[in-house]
Scaffold this active site. Sequence first.
Site: not given
Ligand code: EPZ
Length: 416
Positions: A22-23, A91, A115, A120, A303, A395
């Site tokens: 998916k990702n 998102r 979420c 997020r 995850d 999802r």
């Molecule tokens: C990706 O989400 C994945 N989704 C998530 O998978 C996964 O849990 C996550 O990476 C971490 O590996 C997809 O790839 C579509 P991040 P993402 O930006 O990119 C903070 C699933 O179950 N952050 O790496 O949204 C954020 O809040 C999903 O398939 C900021 O503060 O995650 C988090 O604490 C859930 N500001 C940390 O960074 C930003 O601008 C990592 O988030 C962006 C992120």
Amino acid sequence: MDKLIINGGTRLKGEVKISGAKNAALPLIAACLLNEGCTTLSNIPTLRDITTIIKLMEKLGVEVKGKDILKIDASQVHSYRAPYELVKTMRASILVLGPLLARVGRAKVSLPGGCAIGPRPVNLHLKALESMGATIKLERGYIVAECKKLRGARVYFDLSTVTGTENIMMAATLAQGTTVVENAAKEPEVEELASALKKMGAHIEGAGTDVITIEGVAHLHPIEHTIMPDRIEAGTYMVAAGITQGDITLLNCNVTYLNALIEKLEEIGLKITEKNGNLRVVGTTPFKSTDVKTLPYPGFPTDMQAQIMTLLCLVEGASIVTETIFKDRFMHVGELRRLGADIRVEGNTAIVNGVKKLYGAPVMATDLRASASLVLAGLVAEGVTEVSRVYHLDRGYERMEVKLSQLGADIQRVKE
Ligand code: EPZ
């Protein structure tokens, strides 16, 4: 809304084919905005999130045909607006922001809400795009971004963000000049996106490391690409083999991306052997308690945190699970407690004391991976477990109840 009814106690045995990731699929579908032709993506999983991003692409004027093989024709992009009603359900819709700015110079994307696993924010995405020359305003819940022509910049991410890295990498492929992304996310899905973009004609070096260099080009062209297997789905079925003391062979999974997970599951006591791209997982007890700390790749994946916690609920002794990526990713704890688990949460740490048994009860899914952990618990709990709101599961897991039934589980989907 559907729910799953699971009668626990069966040892799962047999083979399961791992679906496309998916990702990896989500950013690759968004990346089709970057070229004006028809790209073919194969091994697309049948998931709600995929349906959502296809709806979003069609709203932008992109023509999408097919199901497990998608033909994505982005020759006409006649809108740059990603509406709230779609973005609020996923998102990852934020992934159209970078490509839209690069392709049409404008984007109006609803600010993704929080979420179940935390607020997020996308501040790092926006800061990086501003450094590339975009003007970004927040208007009535929408990100309004404009830039005639993005220019290369040095981008430093305060923390490793997967979709942030993907958004900037995509935007930078058509920017004027060179972009260097430091503290880039190293997840395999980032590497997969980079290799597909390079097939489209992008100049990218360093994907999979924490410094990625992208030299902008004038055009990208359509490609054919097959999506990599889903490492999180694979990990979920590995835990299913452990928790049911079963014997499952995972077909079509990429072992190289599963090292942290294999390491941890072997520490607990699962027997894992690899044979030409397939993974055999045998859950012979006794299992040993252990500690888990989620980290950016190549660390233990967040995850998989909920899923491995379910396994640890039944392992004698105390196990400490620490979630370092998301602020609120313990929503499954309350539901697991309903099944008899002994878990105490202190801040971003959960102390799991193993119990002899879990007992079936009605539980509610709250987010994608939490719902998977509840299904895993139901597979082994004594009696019947009802997992409601399985749209969360749909999802990210393709036909999970079908795959589990084929492995011998007593599970069925009913209309709630
Ligand atoms: C990706 O989400 C994945 N989704 C998530 O998978 C996964 O849990 C996550 O990476 C971490 O590996 C997809 O790839 C579509 P991040 P993402 O930006 O990119 C903070 C699933 O179950 N952050 O790496 O949204 C954020 O809040 C999903 O398939 C900021 O503060 O995650 C988090 O604490 C859930 N500001 C940390 O960074 C930003 O601008 C990592 O988030 C962006 C992120």
